[in-house]
Design a protein around this motif. Structure first.
Motif, short mmCIF file in Angstrom:
data_model
loop_
_atom_site.label_atom_id
_atom_site.label_comp_id
_atom_site.label_asym_id
_atom_site.label_seq_id
_atom_site.Cartn_x
_atom_site.Cartn_y
_atom_site.Cartn_z
N MET A 195 0.84 -1.20 0.00
CA MET A 195 0.00 0.00 0.00
C MET A 195 0.88 1.25 0.00
N LYS A 196 0.60 2.15 -0.92
CA LYS A 196 1.35 3.39 -0.99
C LYS A 196 0.57 4.51 -0.30
N PHE A 197 1.18 5.10 0.71
CA PHE A 197 0.56 6.23 1.39
C PHE A 197 1.66 7.14 1.90
N ASP A 198 1.30 8.40 2.18
CA ASP A 198 2.31 9.41 2.52
C ASP A 198 1.86 10.17 3.77
N VAL A 199 2.43 9.83 4.90
CA VAL A 199 2.07 10.46 6.16
C VAL A 199 2.48 11.93 6.16
N ASP A 200 3.65 12.24 5.61
CA ASP A 200 4.12 13.63 5.59
C ASP A 200 3.17 14.51 4.78
N LYS A 201 2.66 13.97 3.68
CA LYS A 201 1.72 14.72 2.85
C LYS A 201 0.40 14.94 3.60
N ALA A 202 0.00 13.95 4.39
CA ALA A 202 -1.21 14.09 5.20
C ALA A 202 -1.03 15.18 6.25
N VAL A 203 0.17 15.27 6.84
CA VAL A 203 0.45 16.33 7.82
C VAL A 203 0.34 17.69 7.14
N ARG A 204 0.92 17.82 5.95
CA ARG A 204 0.86 19.10 5.24
C ARG A 204 -0.57 19.48 4.89
N ARG A 205 -1.34 18.49 4.46
CA ARG A 205 -2.72 18.80 4.08
C ARG A 205 -3.54 19.25 5.30
N LEU A 206 -3.36 18.60 6.43
CA LEU A 206 -4.08 19.02 7.63
C LEU A 206 -3.60 20.38 8.12
N ASP A 207 -2.30 20.66 7.97
CA ASP A 207 -1.79 21.99 8.32
C ASP A 207 -2.48 23.06 7.47
N ASN A 208 -2.57 22.80 6.16
CA ASN A 208 -3.22 23.76 5.26
C ASN A 208 -4.71 23.88 5.57
N MET A 209 -5.35 22.75 5.87
CA MET A 209 -6.77 22.78 6.23
C MET A 209 -7.00 23.61 7.49
#
Length: 267
Positions: A195-209
C-alpha cells in the motif's frame, strides 16, 4: 528409399502439424478464461478491482468528517487534489462528485477518496463496483454509542475522540493511527500488498486545512446561511467550521439519531 523421398515425406509431416496447432492454441486475454460467463464490463471491473480502490468517507455531519476526509486525501491522493463531495442530485437523478458525473472518478479525477453524508452504503458500493470491483471501502468518524452500519463488512468506523488534536505531535499521532488502521483494512483486499501512502503529505494537508479554517472563522457570523455561503473547495471548509454543534446545529439532528437511521440500510 532415396534421401530426396525422405525429405519430401518429412516436409509433408511438418505442414500437417502446423495446420493442427491453431485448432488447439487460441489466444486468451489475462483473466478472461475464468470469468467467461460474466458480461464484458464485469470482466473489466474484476481486473481493475484487484489493483484499484476507492474510499468513500461516509461520516454523519458534525463528527469530524472534513478532518477525516482531508487526512485520508493526504495519505492517498495528489497533494493539489480538490475535495470530492459525492451526492445524489434529485433534479438530474444521478450521483455527482462535485458537479461532475460519478463516472469521472475513473475519467481524469484521479481521486482515491471522496466524501458523502449519504448512508446508502449498499447502493454506493453497487454504483462504483463496475470500476473498482469489491475494493470500495467506507470509512466513518462517529460520535454514537452504537452505529449499526459500523458492523457492515466494508465499513470502518473511527471514534470522533480519536481524531482530535491540539499540538503538532498530537496531529502526527492521529495521522499515524488512522494510516495504520485504514491500510490494514484495505491491503487485506488488494491484490498488491504494498500500500502506498504518505504520512508527511497528510500532515501538510491538515496543516493547510487548519490554516484555511482559522481564516474563515468569524465569531460574529454563526448562521447556517453564512456557513453554506463561504466555502473553500480544496479542503471543503465552511465559515466557522469548528464549533457548529454549539451554534446553529444545536437544533439539528443528534449524532445518535443519524446512526439510528442507518440501521435500515444494513439489511
Amino acid at each position: 528409399m532415396r534421401t530426396i523421398e525422405w525429405i519430401f515425406i518429412l516436409a509433408i509431416c511438418v505442414l500437417v502439424m502446423l495446420s493442427i496447432v491453431p485448432l488447439y492454441v487460441s489466444p486468451v486475454s489475462p483473466g478472461e478464461a475464468k470469468i467467461d460467463s460474466a458480461p464484458r464490463e464485469k470482466k473489466l471491473s474484476v481486473q481493475m478491482g484487484t489493483d484499484k480502490f476507492l474510499i468513500i468517507q461516509t461520516s454523519h455531519p458534525d463528527t469530524g468528517s472534513t478532518l477525516l476526509s482531508n487526512l485520508l486525501m493526504g495519505l492517498f491522493d495528489p497533494v493539489d487534489a480538490d475535495y470530492g463531495l459525492l451526492r445524489f442530485h434529485n433534479g438530474k437523478k444521478q450521483w455527482l462528485i462535485n458537479d461532475r458525473p460519478h463516472t469521472d472518478i475513473v475519467n481524469g479525477m484521479n481521486l482515491h477518496v471522496v466524501k458523502t453524508h449519504s448512508i446508502e452504503i449498499r447502493n454506493m458500493a453497487a454504483l462504483f463496483e463496475p470500476y473498482f470491483g469489491d475494493n470500495v471501502f467506507f470509512i466513518r468518524s462517529h460520535r454514537c454509542k452504537h452505529d449499526p452500519q459500523c458492523e457492515m463488512h466494508n465499513v470502518l468506523c473511527i471514534k470522533y475522540d480519536h481524531l482530535l488534536y491540539k499540538t503538532s505531535e498530537d496531529k502526527k499521532k492521529v495521522i499515524d493511527g488512522v494510516a495504520s488502521t485504514v491500510t490494514s483494512m484495505i491491503s487485506k483486499r488488494l491484490k498488491s500488498k504494498d500500500m502506498k501512502f504518505d504520512v508527511d503529505k497528510a500532515v501538510r494537508r491538515l496543516d493547510n486545512m487548519d490554516s484555511v479554517t482559522a481564516q474563515k472563522a468569524d465569531p460574529d457570523k454563526t448562521s447556517k446561511e453564512y456557513f453554506k455561503e463561504a466555502t473553500d473547495t480544496k479542503y471543503g471548509i465552511h465559515a466557522n467550521h469548528k464549533g457548529q454543534s454549539k451554534t446553529w446545529r444545536k437544533k439539528g439532528t443528534s449524532p445518535q439519531a443519524y446512526c439510528n437511521t442507518g440501521a435500515k440500510y444494513t439489511r
